[in-house]
Design a protein around this motif. Sequence first.
Motif, PDB file in Angstrom:
ATOM      1  N   THR A  38       0.829  -1.198   0.000  1.00  0.00           N
ATOM      2  CA  THR A  38       0.000   0.000   0.000  1.00  0.00           C
ATOM      3  C   THR A  38       0.867   1.253   0.000  1.00  0.00           C
ATOM      4  O   THR A  38       0.589   2.217  -0.736  1.00  0.00           O
ATOM      5  CB  THR A  38      -0.932   0.008   1.221  1.00  0.00           C
ATOM      6  N   GLN A  39       1.928   1.245   0.801  1.00  0.00           N
ATOM      7  CA  GLN A  39       2.852   2.383   0.817  1.00  0.00           C
ATOM      8  C   GLN A  39       3.534   2.557  -0.531  1.00  0.00           C
ATOM      9  O   GLN A  39       3.704   3.684  -1.013  1.00  0.00           O
ATOM     10  CB  GLN A  39       3.907   2.197   1.916  1.00  0.00           C
ATOM     11  N   ASN A  40       3.921   1.453  -1.147  1.00  0.00           N
ATOM     12  CA  ASN A  40       4.570   1.526  -2.461  1.00  0.00           C
ATOM     13  C   ASN A  40       3.626   2.117  -3.509  1.00  0.00           C
ATOM     14  O   ASN A  40       4.044   2.915  -4.355  1.00  0.00           O
ATOM     15  CB  ASN A  40       5.024   0.134  -2.899  1.00  0.00           C
ATOM     16  N   ARG A  41       2.377   1.728  -3.443  1.00  0.00           N
ATOM     17  CA  ARG A  41       1.400   2.274  -4.392  1.00  0.00           C
ATOM     18  C   ARG A  41       1.183   3.763  -4.150  1.00  0.00           C
ATOM     19  O   ARG A  41       0.982   4.520  -5.109  1.00  0.00           O
ATOM     20  CB  ARG A  41       0.091   1.498  -4.289  1.00  0.00           C
ATOM     21  N   GLU A  42       1.231   4.180  -2.906  1.00  0.00           N
ATOM     22  CA  GLU A  42       1.102   5.605  -2.606  1.00  0.00           C
ATOM     23  C   GLU A  42       2.327   6.377  -3.103  1.00  0.00           C
ATOM     24  O   GLU A  42       2.207   7.518  -3.561  1.00  0.00           O
ATOM     25  CB  GLU A  42       0.909   5.810  -1.099  1.00  0.00           C
ATOM     26  N   ILE A  43       3.500   5.760  -3.007  1.00  0.00           N
ATOM     27  CA  ILE A  43       4.718   6.383  -3.536  1.00  0.00           C
ATOM     28  C   ILE A  43       4.570   6.611  -5.035  1.00  0.00           C
ATOM     29  O   ILE A  43       4.892   7.687  -5.561  1.00  0.00           O
ATOM     30  CB  ILE A  43       5.950   5.497  -3.239  1.00  0.00           C
ATOM     31  N   LEU A  44       4.067   5.606  -5.740  1.00  0.00           N
ATOM     32  CA  LEU A  44       3.875   5.723  -7.186  1.00  0.00           C
ATOM     33  C   LEU A  44       2.811   6.769  -7.513  1.00  0.00           C
ATOM     34  O   LEU A  44       2.984   7.582  -8.436  1.00  0.00           O
ATOM     35  CB  LEU A  44       3.476   4.363  -7.765  1.00  0.00           C
ATOM     36  N   LYS A  45       1.740   6.756  -6.756  1.00  0.00           N
ATOM     37  CA  LYS A  45       0.659   7.726  -6.974  1.00  0.00           C
ATOM     38  C   LYS A  45       1.168   9.151  -6.799  1.00  0.00           C
ATOM     39  O   LYS A  45       0.864  10.044  -7.599  1.00  0.00           O
ATOM     40  CB  LYS A  45      -0.478   7.432  -5.994  1.00  0.00           C
ATOM     41  N   ALA A  46       1.980   9.373  -5.772  1.00  0.00           N
ATOM     42  CA  ALA A  46       2.539  10.707  -5.530  1.00  0.00           C
ATOM     43  C   ALA A  46       3.500  11.108  -6.637  1.00  0.00           C
ATOM     44  O   ALA A  46       3.536  12.271  -7.054  1.00  0.00           O
ATOM     45  CB  ALA A  46       3.243  10.730  -4.171  1.00  0.00           C
ATOM     46  N   LYS A  47       4.272  10.149  -7.124  1.00  0.00           N
ATOM     47  CA  LYS A  47       5.216  10.440  -8.209  1.00  0.00           C
ATOM     48  C   LYS A  47       4.481  10.892  -9.462  1.00  0.00           C
ATOM     49  O   LYS A  47       4.931  11.793 -10.180  1.00  0.00           O
ATOM     50  CB  LYS A  47       6.055   9.197  -8.510  1.00  0.00           C
ATOM     51  N   LEU A  48       3.337  10.285  -9.712  1.00  0.00           N
ATOM     52  CA  LEU A  48       2.548  10.621 -10.887  1.00  0.00           C
ATOM     53  C   LEU A  48       1.732  11.894 -10.685  1.00  0.00           C
ATOM     54  O   LEU A  48       1.375  12.569 -11.654  1.00  0.00           O
ATOM     55  CB  LEU A  48       1.596   9.471 -11.231  1.00  0.00           C
ATOM     56  N   GLY A  49       1.417  12.197  -9.414  1.00  0.00           N
ATOM     57  CA  GLY A  49       0.609  13.370  -9.123  1.00  0.00           C
ATOM     58  C   GLY A  49      -0.839  13.220  -9.557  1.00  0.00           C
ATOM     59  O   GLY A  49      -1.473  14.185  -9.988  1.00  0.00           O
ATOM     60  N   VAL A  50      -1.379  12.004  -9.444  1.00  0.00           N
ATOM     61  CA  VAL A  50      -2.756  11.738  -9.850  1.00  0.00           C
ATOM     62  C   VAL A  50      -3.640  11.512  -8.628  1.00  0.00           C
ATOM     63  O   VAL A  50      -3.166  11.169  -7.548  1.00  0.00           O
ATOM     64  CB  VAL A  50      -2.839  10.506 -10.777  1.00  0.00           C
ATOM     65  N   SER A  51      -4.934  11.673  -8.828  1.00  0.00           N
ATOM     66  CA  SER A  51      -5.875  11.478  -7.728  1.00  0.00           C
ATOM     67  C   SER A  51      -6.298  10.026  -7.579  1.00  0.00           C
ATOM     68  O   SER A  51      -6.685   9.588  -6.504  1.00  0.00           O
ATOM     69  CB  SER A  51      -7.121  12.357  -7.932  1.00  0.00           C
ATOM     70  N   GLN A  52      -6.227   9.272  -8.685  1.00  0.00           N
ATOM     71  CA  GLN A  52      -6.643   7.874  -8.659  1.00  0.00           C
ATOM     72  C   GLN A  52      -5.626   7.012  -9.396  1.00  0.00           C
ATOM     73  O   GLN A  52      -5.137   7.399 -10.470  1.00  0.00           O
ATOM     74  CB  GLN A  52      -8.015   7.705  -9.323  1.00  0.00           C
ATOM     75  N   LEU A  53      -5.327   5.848  -8.820  1.00  0.00           N
ATOM     76  CA  LEU A  53      -4.427   4.875  -9.436  1.00  0.00           C
ATOM     77  C   LEU A  53      -5.113   3.520  -9.385  1.00  0.00           C
ATOM     78  O   LEU A  53      -5.355   2.986  -8.301  1.00  0.00           O
ATOM     79  CB  LEU A  53      -3.088   4.840  -8.695  1.00  0.00           C
ATOM     80  N   VAL A  54      -5.446   2.968 -10.537  1.00  0.00           N
ATOM     81  CA  VAL A  54      -6.254   1.751 -10.604  1.00  0.00           C
ATOM     82  C   VAL A  54      -5.405   0.549 -10.989  1.00  0.00           C
ATOM     83  O   VAL A  54      -4.716   0.564 -12.022  1.00  0.00           O
ATOM     84  CB  VAL A  54      -7.405   1.907 -11.619  1.00  0.00           C
ATOM     85  N   PHE A  55      -5.454  -0.488 -10.152  1.00  0.00           N
ATOM     86  CA  PHE A  55      -4.805  -1.762 -10.429  1.00  0.00           C
ATOM     87  C   PHE A  55      -5.868  -2.804 -10.758  1.00  0.00           C
ATOM     88  O   PHE A  55      -7.009  -2.710 -10.313  1.00  0.00           O
ATOM     89  CB  PHE A  55      -3.992  -2.244  -9.226  1.00  0.00           C
ATOM     90  N   MET A  56      -5.489  -3.816 -11.506  1.00  0.00           N
ATOM     91  CA  MET A  56      -6.385  -4.916 -11.849  1.00  0.00           C
ATOM     92  C   MET A  56      -6.067  -6.145 -11.009  1.00  0.00           C
ATOM     93  O   MET A  56      -4.938  -6.352 -10.585  1.00  0.00           O
ATOM     94  CB  MET A  56      -6.211  -5.306 -13.323  1.00  0.00           C
ATOM     95  N   ASP A  57      -7.071  -6.982 -10.793  1.00  0.00           N
ATOM     96  CA  ASP A  57      -6.857  -8.352 -10.345  1.00  0.00           C
ATOM     97  C   ASP A  57      -6.679  -9.160 -11.623  1.00  0.00           C
ATOM     98  O   ASP A  57      -7.652  -9.526 -12.279  1.00  0.00           O
ATOM     99  CB  ASP A  57      -8.057  -8.846  -9.541  1.00  0.00           C
ATOM    100  N   GLN A  58      -5.445  -9.407 -11.996  1.00  0.00           N
ATOM    101  CA  GLN A  58      -5.123  -9.995 -13.295  1.00  0.00           C
ATOM    102  C   GLN A  58      -5.219 -11.522 -13.252  1.00  0.00           C
ATOM    103  O   GLN A  58      -4.703 -12.156 -12.330  1.00  0.00           O
ATOM    104  CB  GLN A  58      -3.728  -9.536 -13.724  1.00  0.00           C
ATOM    105  N   VAL A  59      -5.871 -12.097 -14.262  1.00  0.00           N
ATOM    106  CA  VAL A  59      -6.153 -13.533 -14.246  1.00  0.00           C
ATOM    107  C   VAL A  59      -5.735 -14.235 -15.543  1.00  0.00           C
ATOM    108  O   VAL A  59      -6.175 -15.338 -15.812  1.00  0.00           O
ATOM    109  CB  VAL A  59      -7.659 -13.780 -13.983  1.00  0.00           C
ATOM    110  N   HIS A  60      -4.871 -13.594 -16.342  1.00  0.00           N
ATOM    111  CA  HIS A  60      -4.413 -14.166 -17.615  1.00  0.00           C
ATOM    112  C   HIS A  60      -5.601 -14.446 -18.535  1.00  0.00           C
ATOM    113  O   HIS A  60      -5.688 -15.519 -19.144  1.00  0.00           O
ATOM    114  CB  HIS A  60      -3.600 -15.445 -17.381  1.00  0.00           C
ATOM    115  N   GLY A  61      -6.504 -13.464 -18.635  1.00  0.00           N
ATOM    116  CA  GLY A  61      -7.665 -13.584 -19.509  1.00  0.00           C
ATOM    117  C   GLY A  61      -7.652 -12.509 -20.574  1.00  0.00           C
ATOM    118  O   GLY A  61      -6.611 -11.944 -20.901  1.00  0.00           O
ATOM    119  N   ASP A  62      -8.844 -12.212 -21.114  1.00  0.00           N
ATOM    120  CA  ASP A  62      -8.944 -11.206 -22.173  1.00  0.00           C
ATOM    121  C   ASP A  62     -10.079 -10.215 -21.924  1.00  0.00           C
ATOM    122  O   ASP A  62     -10.553  -9.557 -22.856  1.00  0.00           O
ATOM    123  CB  ASP A  62      -9.107 -11.868 -23.543  1.00  0.00           C
ATOM    124  N   THR A  63     -10.510 -10.101 -20.672  1.00  0.00           N
ATOM    125  CA  THR A  63     -11.564  -9.147 -20.334  1.00  0.00           C
ATOM    126  C   THR A  63     -10.992  -7.737 -20.273  1.00  0.00           C
ATOM    127  O   THR A  63      -9.936  -7.515 -19.682  1.00  0.00           O
ATOM    128  CB  THR A  63     -12.203  -9.499 -18.982  1.00  0.00           C
TER     129      THR A  63
END
Length: 224
Positions: free
Chosen positions: A34-59
Amino acid sequence: MQHLFTNRFEGVSEAPFESLNLGLHVNDTALHVTQNREILKAKLGVSQLVFMDQVHGDTITQIHSGDEMPTCDAMITDVSGIALAVMVADCIPILYYDERHHAIGVAHAGRVGTLLQVGQKCARAMAESFGTRMEELTIWMGPSIRSCCYEVGIEATQGLESFLHVKSGKYFLDLQNANLKAFLDMGIKRKNIMVSEVCTCCDSRYFSYRRDKITGRFAGVIAL
């Protein structure tokens, strides 16, 4: 628009996930991720950072608010202030940008995703949702395992025979050129497709599942 591919540095995770691990699913300490994601979010200067639950599909999921937590392997949006992230540790992180229609996308293309054409389907989803024209689309394919290291069993080569290298009786796949050809066949211009030459298995600056097994995840990220 801004985009980047992270490496494994400048985070807070401890071994074997040191240090900028962005994956919650690899048994790293959740607080550190969670801290690492906040570090990345701050570096980008964005309000929202969206990650996926990736399942090796095509959705493919269209992101509207930035609060979504989708189970999918590709995302698209035309909303400013939202960053889309695709996590990898050998698979190809693909980023998309349509300047004319102010739209972006990300896709997770490993061997299975490549066979399922997730990369092409993401581009088509942008065309359907935003009016993206293939000849105007820009694509970045980030660091990933390359044919020098991606040894597979013969059963894993089905459908990818044209991108197979045989060396000393061993089989190695070239997923970069498989995806590149697919994009070119769609009408995306070669000059608009950037392909990283970094092999994650060779380069210790990046997490690699093939090399280390127990390891973290880095990400390709793009934001409007």
